[in-house]
Design a protein around this motif. Sequence first.
Motif, PDB file in Angstrom:
ATOM      1  N   GLN A  20      15.486  19.579  39.385  1.00 64.90           N
ATOM      2  CA  GLN A  20      16.776  19.699  40.245  1.00 64.90           C
ATOM      3  C   GLN A  20      16.734  18.589  41.367  1.00 64.90           C
ATOM      4  OE1 GLN A  20      19.425  21.362  39.375  1.00 64.90           O
ATOM      5  NE2 GLN A  20      18.312  21.663  37.526  1.00 64.90           N
ATOM      6  N   TRP A  21      15.640  18.654  42.272  1.00 63.60           N
ATOM      7  CA  TRP A  21      15.585  17.953  43.411  1.00 63.60           C
ATOM      8  C   TRP A  21      15.533  16.375  43.205  1.00 63.60           C
ATOM      9  CZ3 TRP A  21      16.826  19.405  48.099  1.00 63.60           C
ATOM     10  CH2 TRP A  21      16.674  18.503  49.021  1.00 63.60           C
ATOM     11  N   PHE A  22      14.551  16.104  42.400  1.00 63.50           N
ATOM     12  CA  PHE A  22      14.175  14.842  42.310  1.00 63.50           C
ATOM     13  C   PHE A  22      15.037  13.944  41.007  1.00 63.50           C
ATOM     14  CE2 PHE A  22      10.321  16.166  44.246  1.00 63.50           C
ATOM     15  CZ  PHE A  22      10.406  15.178  45.287  1.00 63.50           C
ATOM     16  N   GLY A  23      15.691  14.660  40.319  1.00 58.71           N
ATOM     17  CA  GLY A  23      16.564  14.520  39.007  1.00 58.71           C
ATOM     18  C   GLY A  23      15.489  13.951  37.988  1.00 58.71           C
ATOM     19  N   VAL A  24      14.548  14.610  37.778  1.00 56.19           N
ATOM     20  CA  VAL A  24      13.462  13.896  36.633  1.00 56.19           C
ATOM     21  C   VAL A  24      13.433  14.737  35.331  1.00 56.19           C
ATOM     22  CG1 VAL A  24      11.881  12.598  38.298  1.00 56.19           C
ATOM     23  CG2 VAL A  24      11.466  15.124  37.755  1.00 56.19           C
TER      24      VAL A  24
END
Length: 110
Positions: A20-24
Amino acid sequence: MHFRPAANDVLVAEDLAFVQWFGVSAGRARVLSMLWRAQGEIVSASCFGLSRRSVYVYVSELRTALDPGAIRTRSKSGYALTQSGLNECRAALGAMHRWWSAAESRSIAA
């Protein structure tokens, strides 16, 4: 150091937070989680359960998702988060924890 990833089809809270945070992707989040759990220690490329080439590609893509200099390489034999990378992951986990806690308190069941 040797760290084992979670089962291939299981995402742990760290993985979900990093997705969610880094979009990986989930796979890249698992690699980042292993680096996070190592807390700056070198994790051998063989510990990720992926081909050496896949690890290289995943880490290269993680380097674009995190701040420059967040991941260091030791002679192509392993990877580690730098202090900058550890701080960035800590901030991501803290923010996601706060978000999940707030969402839980607004739950319909509450």
